[in-house]
Scaffold this motif. Structure first.
Motif, PDB file in Angstrom:
ATOM      1  N   VAL A 185      -4.884  -8.962  16.228  1.00 10.77           N
ATOM      2  CA  VAL A 185      -5.328 -10.189  15.574  1.00 10.77           C
ATOM      3  C   VAL A 185      -4.281 -11.273  15.786  1.00 10.77           C
ATOM      4  CG1 VAL A 185      -6.815  -9.096  13.862  1.00 10.77           C
ATOM      5  CG2 VAL A 185      -4.406  -9.404  13.345  1.00 10.77           C
ATOM      6  N   GLN A 186      -4.777 -12.471  16.058  1.00  8.37           N
ATOM      7  CA  GLN A 186      -3.933 -13.633  16.309  1.00  8.37           C
ATOM      8  C   GLN A 186      -4.540 -14.836  15.606  1.00  8.37           C
ATOM      9  OE1 GLN A 186      -4.368 -13.507  20.630  1.00  8.37           O
ATOM     10  NE2 GLN A 186      -2.238 -12.863  20.857  1.00  8.37           N
ATOM     11  N   PRO A 187      -3.732 -15.813  15.276  1.00  4.30           N
ATOM     12  CA  PRO A 187      -4.306 -17.034  14.699  1.00  4.30           C
ATOM     13  C   PRO A 187      -5.097 -17.792  15.757  1.00  4.30           C
ATOM     14  CG  PRO A 187      -1.979 -17.342  15.139  1.00  4.30           C
ATOM     15  CD  PRO A 187      -2.262 -15.894  15.398  1.00  4.30           C
ATOM     16  N   PHE A 188      -6.249 -18.326  15.371  1.00  2.00           N
ATOM     17  CA  PHE A 188      -6.995 -19.175  16.297  1.00  2.00           C
ATOM     18  C   PHE A 188      -6.236 -20.480  16.464  1.00  2.00           C
ATOM     19  CE2 PHE A 188     -10.057 -22.687  16.870  1.00  2.00           C
ATOM     20  CZ  PHE A 188     -10.492 -22.356  18.137  1.00  2.00           C
ATOM     21  N   MET A 189      -6.013 -20.868  17.712  1.00  2.00           N
ATOM     22  CA  MET A 189      -5.274 -22.084  18.008  1.00  2.00           C
ATOM     23  C   MET A 189      -6.226 -23.112  18.597  1.00  2.00           C
ATOM     24  SD  MET A 189      -1.769 -20.372  19.490  1.00  2.00           S
ATOM     25  CE  MET A 189      -0.962 -21.968  19.677  1.00  2.00           C
ATOM     26  N   GLU A 190      -6.291 -24.255  17.961  1.00  2.00           N
ATOM     27  CA  GLU A 190      -7.227 -25.306  18.367  1.00  2.00           C
ATOM     28  C   GLU A 190      -6.980 -25.783  19.788  1.00  2.00           C
ATOM     29  OE1 GLU A 190     -10.625 -27.355  17.758  1.00  2.00           O
ATOM     30  OE2 GLU A 190      -9.666 -26.029  16.287  1.00  2.00           O
ATOM     31  N   SER A 191      -5.773 -25.584  20.287  1.00  2.00           N
ATOM     32  CA  SER A 191      -5.451 -26.065  21.634  1.00  2.00           C
ATOM     33  C   SER A 191      -6.254 -25.347  22.710  1.00  2.00           C
ATOM     34  CB  SER A 191      -3.952 -25.902  21.914  1.00  2.00           C
ATOM     35  OG  SER A 191      -3.586 -24.535  21.959  1.00  2.00           O
ATOM     36  N   ILE A 192      -6.805 -24.168  22.405  1.00  2.00           N
ATOM     37  CA  ILE A 192      -7.643 -23.477  23.376  1.00  2.00           C
ATOM     38  C   ILE A 192      -8.865 -24.325  23.704  1.00  2.00           C
ATOM     39  CG2 ILE A 192      -9.067 -22.196  21.721  1.00  2.00           C
ATOM     40  CD1 ILE A 192      -7.741 -20.733  24.980  1.00  2.00           C
ATOM     41  N   VAL A 193      -9.293 -25.136  22.740  1.00  2.00           N
ATOM     42  CA  VAL A 193     -10.447 -26.010  22.920  1.00  2.00           C
ATOM     43  C   VAL A 193     -10.021 -27.391  23.414  1.00  2.00           C
ATOM     44  CG1 VAL A 193     -12.395 -27.125  21.767  1.00  2.00           C
ATOM     45  CG2 VAL A 193     -11.759 -24.781  21.155  1.00  2.00           C
ATOM     46  N   THR A 194      -8.938 -27.919  22.839  1.00  2.00           N
ATOM     47  CA  THR A 194      -8.536 -29.294  23.151  1.00  2.00           C
ATOM     48  C   THR A 194      -7.676 -29.413  24.405  1.00  2.00           C
ATOM     49  OG1 THR A 194      -6.587 -29.086  21.713  1.00  2.00           O
ATOM     50  CG2 THR A 194      -8.623 -29.917  20.711  1.00  2.00           C
ATOM     51  N   LYS A 195      -6.886 -28.369  24.698  1.00  2.00           N
ATOM     52  CA  LYS A 195      -5.967 -28.446  25.836  1.00  2.00           C
ATOM     53  C   LYS A 195      -6.172 -27.342  26.862  1.00  2.00           C
ATOM     54  CE  LYS A 195      -2.402 -30.651  22.980  1.00  2.00           C
ATOM     55  NZ  LYS A 195      -1.021 -30.552  22.444  1.00  2.00           N
ATOM     56  N   GLY A 196      -6.938 -26.328  26.508  1.00  5.74           N
ATOM     57  CA  GLY A 196      -7.212 -25.247  27.431  1.00  5.74           C
ATOM     58  C   GLY A 196      -6.034 -24.297  27.607  1.00  5.74           C
ATOM     59  N   GLU A 197      -6.173 -23.406  28.592  1.00  2.00           N
ATOM     60  CA  GLU A 197      -5.112 -22.458  28.942  1.00  2.00           C
ATOM     61  C   GLU A 197      -4.508 -22.847  30.279  1.00  2.00           C
ATOM     62  OE1 GLU A 197      -5.899 -18.270  28.903  1.00  2.00           O
ATOM     63  OE2 GLU A 197      -7.417 -18.469  27.327  1.00  2.00           O
ATOM     64  N   ARG A 198      -3.204 -22.751  30.362  1.00  2.00           N
ATOM     65  CA  ARG A 198      -2.511 -22.934  31.625  1.00  2.00           C
ATOM     66  C   ARG A 198      -2.306 -21.554  32.239  1.00  2.00           C
ATOM     67  NH1 ARG A 198      -1.975 -27.010  28.490  1.00  2.00           N
ATOM     68  NH2 ARG A 198      -1.216 -29.056  29.147  1.00  2.00           N
ATOM     69  N   LEU A 199      -2.767 -21.392  33.467  1.00  2.00           N
ATOM     70  CA  LEU A 199      -2.704 -20.113  34.157  1.00  2.00           C
ATOM     71  C   LEU A 199      -1.696 -20.217  35.288  1.00  2.00           C
ATOM     72  CD1 LEU A 199      -6.571 -19.527  34.492  1.00  2.00           C
ATOM     73  CD2 LEU A 199      -5.100 -19.100  32.495  1.00  2.00           C
ATOM     74  N   PHE A 200      -0.635 -19.445  35.200  1.00  2.00           N
ATOM     75  CA  PHE A 200       0.440 -19.503  36.189  1.00  2.00           C
ATOM     76  C   PHE A 200       0.404 -18.244  37.047  1.00  2.00           C
ATOM     77  CE2 PHE A 200       2.066 -21.927  32.456  1.00  2.00           C
ATOM     78  CZ  PHE A 200       2.054 -23.183  33.047  1.00  2.00           C
ATOM     79  N   ILE A 201       0.178 -18.415  38.345  1.00  3.66           N
ATOM     80  CA  ILE A 201       0.061 -17.288  39.260  1.00  3.66           C
ATOM     81  C   ILE A 201       1.422 -17.062  39.908  1.00  3.66           C
ATOM     82  CG2 ILE A 201      -0.926 -16.505  41.428  1.00  3.66           C
ATOM     83  CD1 ILE A 201      -2.855 -18.628  38.871  1.00  3.66           C
ATOM     84  N   VAL A 202       1.979 -15.890  39.626  1.00  3.33           N
ATOM     85  CA  VAL A 202       3.320 -15.538  40.093  1.00  3.33           C
ATOM     86  C   VAL A 202       3.202 -14.379  41.081  1.00  3.33           C
ATOM     87  CG1 VAL A 202       5.617 -14.750  39.415  1.00  3.33           C
ATOM     88  CG2 VAL A 202       4.327 -16.290  37.909  1.00  3.33           C
ATOM     89  N   ILE A 203       3.711 -14.562  42.289  1.00  2.68           N
ATOM     90  CA  ILE A 203       3.675 -13.532  43.321  1.00  2.68           C
ATOM     91  C   ILE A 203       5.099 -13.230  43.768  1.00  2.68           C
ATOM     92  CG2 ILE A 203       2.886 -12.941  45.653  1.00  2.68           C
ATOM     93  CD1 ILE A 203       0.433 -14.693  45.122  1.00  2.68           C
ATOM     94  N   ASN A 204       5.421 -11.947  43.683  1.00  5.60           N
ATOM     95  CA  ASN A 204       6.771 -11.496  44.056  1.00  5.60           C
ATOM     96  C   ASN A 204       7.853 -12.258  43.292  1.00  5.60           C
ATOM     97  OD1 ASN A 204       8.259  -9.626  45.491  1.00  5.60           O
ATOM     98  ND2 ASN A 204       8.599 -11.000  47.221  1.00  5.60           N
ATOM     99  N   GLY A 205       7.571 -12.554  42.024  1.00  7.38           N
ATOM    100  CA  GLY A 205       8.567 -13.171  41.144  1.00  7.38           C
ATOM    101  C   GLY A 205       8.617 -14.679  41.166  1.00  7.38           C
ATOM    102  N   LYS A 206       7.846 -15.316  42.059  1.00  7.41           N
ATOM    103  CA  LYS A 206       7.885 -16.769  42.182  1.00  7.41           C
ATOM    104  C   LYS A 206       6.520 -17.383  41.879  1.00  7.41           C
ATOM    105  CE  LYS A 206      12.182 -16.931  43.536  1.00  7.41           C
ATOM    106  NZ  LYS A 206      13.228 -17.537  42.647  1.00  7.41           N
ATOM    107  N   LEU A 207       6.542 -18.494  41.140  1.00  9.94           N
ATOM    108  CA  LEU A 207       5.298 -19.197  40.855  1.00  9.94           C
ATOM    109  C   LEU A 207       4.754 -19.808  42.141  1.00  9.94           C
ATOM    110  CD1 LEU A 207       3.307 -20.261  38.656  1.00  9.94           C
ATOM    111  CD2 LEU A 207       4.674 -22.352  38.620  1.00  9.94           C
ATOM    112  N   CYS A 208       3.508 -19.458  42.460  1.00  9.17           N
ATOM    113  CA  CYS A 208       2.885 -19.967  43.680  1.00  9.17           C
ATOM    114  C   CYS A 208       1.997 -21.172  43.399  1.00  9.17           C
ATOM    115  CB  CYS A 208       2.069 -18.865  44.342  1.00  9.17           C
ATOM    116  SG  CYS A 208       3.074 -17.587  45.125  1.00  9.17           S
ATOM    117  N   HIS A 209       1.168 -21.074  42.377  1.00 12.21           N
ATOM    118  CA  HIS A 209       0.310 -22.192  42.008  1.00 12.21           C
ATOM    119  C   HIS A 209      -0.192 -21.967  40.588  1.00 12.21           C
ATOM    120  CE1 HIS A 209      -2.672 -19.224  43.316  1.00 12.21           C
ATOM    121  NE2 HIS A 209      -3.572 -19.884  42.614  1.00 12.21           N
ATOM    122  N   SER A 210      -0.935 -22.943  40.078  1.00  6.47           N
ATOM    123  CA  SER A 210      -1.384 -22.889  38.684  1.00  6.47           C
ATOM    124  C   SER A 210      -2.794 -23.424  38.570  1.00  6.47           C
ATOM    125  CB  SER A 210      -0.446 -23.712  37.793  1.00  6.47           C
ATOM    126  OG  SER A 210       0.901 -23.302  37.951  1.00  6.47           O
ATOM    127  N   ALA A 211      -3.416 -23.099  37.440  1.00  5.14           N
ATOM    128  CA  ALA A 211      -4.765 -23.588  37.162  1.00  5.14           C
ATOM    129  C   ALA A 211      -4.874 -23.905  35.679  1.00  5.14           C
ATOM    130  CB  ALA A 211      -5.816 -22.556  37.567  1.00  5.14           C
TER     131      ALA A 211
END
Length: 304
Positions: A185-211
């Protein structure tokens, strides 16, 4: 000996394009595109690549490594998939490794990260013995609305958003879920609706790109079975450092990872999820990431 197997749950050969996908099934179309791009980059390096369903008749000891990608139907046979992981680990090299896959399916990994000073969305474990005290978790999480989902999960589909004044309505459902396993259980955070999720794709320890993933109006879940938008996102230096530090603090170093981050009311980054088992990597947003992924796989094969 085959160099690389892309592990999926589609049984058709990707290179014959003999895959019957409805035109409006955008999630599967995205999966096919992403895997096709990875296959192309691997073959450009001179590697032999095939695509095989985890629950199919493939002989896994004929492959040098198996990259776990679109095993979407494993939610229908979780125990069968876990057995497949353990059995296949004895026959070929799993990427990510069995140890990493096991660690990432238990939400305890959030506590493990928190113990290394990684800020996470505040999380608590709800057990069957807590069912009569469900209201107390709202106080302890300092929220009027909670998110509840399985503590051990391969794919977070059973997610519930519960307001304090709705506890009576959900108690029977939660009790039934708790009879099978504990919940996170976690608190619902309004930012999931207003700001979304930042998705960071890390390959071999380094950030390659984001969404950036944003739920459509009326939704709070940004899962493929629900409606959402996903867009390319340009990370800041601090976001890059944050994502790479999260991966650096995993129990074992994964070859690929997706760090899902939310912002609190003070715009502080908090880890919501760490995807190490079959995450969508949105490789279409940066072709170089597919090349990087393929090169990292080749490096592993060259070292064994």
């Amino acid at each position: 000996m085959i160099d690389v197997v892309i592990v999926t749950d589609f049984t058709s050969d990707i290179q014959t394009q003999d895959i019957d996908i409805p035109d409006d099934d955008f999630a599967k179309i995205q999966v096919i595109y992403e895997e096709s791009l990875l296959v192309f980059c691997l073959e450009n390096l001179g590697l032999t690549v095939v695509r095989a369903a985890w629950d199919g008749p493939f002989q896994w000891d004929t492959a040098r490594c198996a990259i776990i990608r679109s095993t979407c139907n494993n939610i229908n046979d979780v125990e069968g998939f876990r057995k497949w992981l353990k059995d296949t680990d004895k026959k070929t090299k799993l990427i990510n490794s069995l140890e990493i896959c096991d660690w990432s399916t238990d939400k305890k990994y959030l506590t493990d990260l928190e113990n290394t000073n990684i800020p996470i969305v505040k999380s608590m474990r709800l057990s069957y013995s807590d069912i009569d005290n469900l209201e107390s978790f709202f106080d302890r999480l300092q929220t009027q609305t909670i998110i509840a989902k399985p503590f051990i999960s391969i794919c977070d589909l059973k997610i519930f958003k519960i307001r304090l004044d709705e506890v009576v309505l959900y108690r029977t459902i939660i009790k039934d879920l708790l009879s099978k396993q504990d919940l996170l259980v976690q608190p619902f955070m309004e930012s999931i609706v207003t700001k979304g999720e930042r998705l960071f794709i890390v390959i071999n320890g380094k950030l390659c790109h984001s969404a950036l993933k944003i739920a459509k109006a009326g939704q709070f879940r940004v899962l493929e079975r629900y409606e959402w938008y996903v867009l390319p996102y340009a990370p800041s230096d601090s976001e890059r450092q944050f994502a790479e530090n999260v991966v650096r603090n995993c129990t074992k170093k994964p070859l690929y990872a997706r760090v899902d981050v939310m912002l609190n009311s003070d715009n502080q980054m908090l880890v919501k999820d760490l995807k190490l088992l079959k995450p969508n990597l949105f490789l279409q947003f940066d072709r170089r990431s597919a090349d990087c992924f393929a090169q990292a796989i080749q490096n592993i094969l060259n070292s064994t």
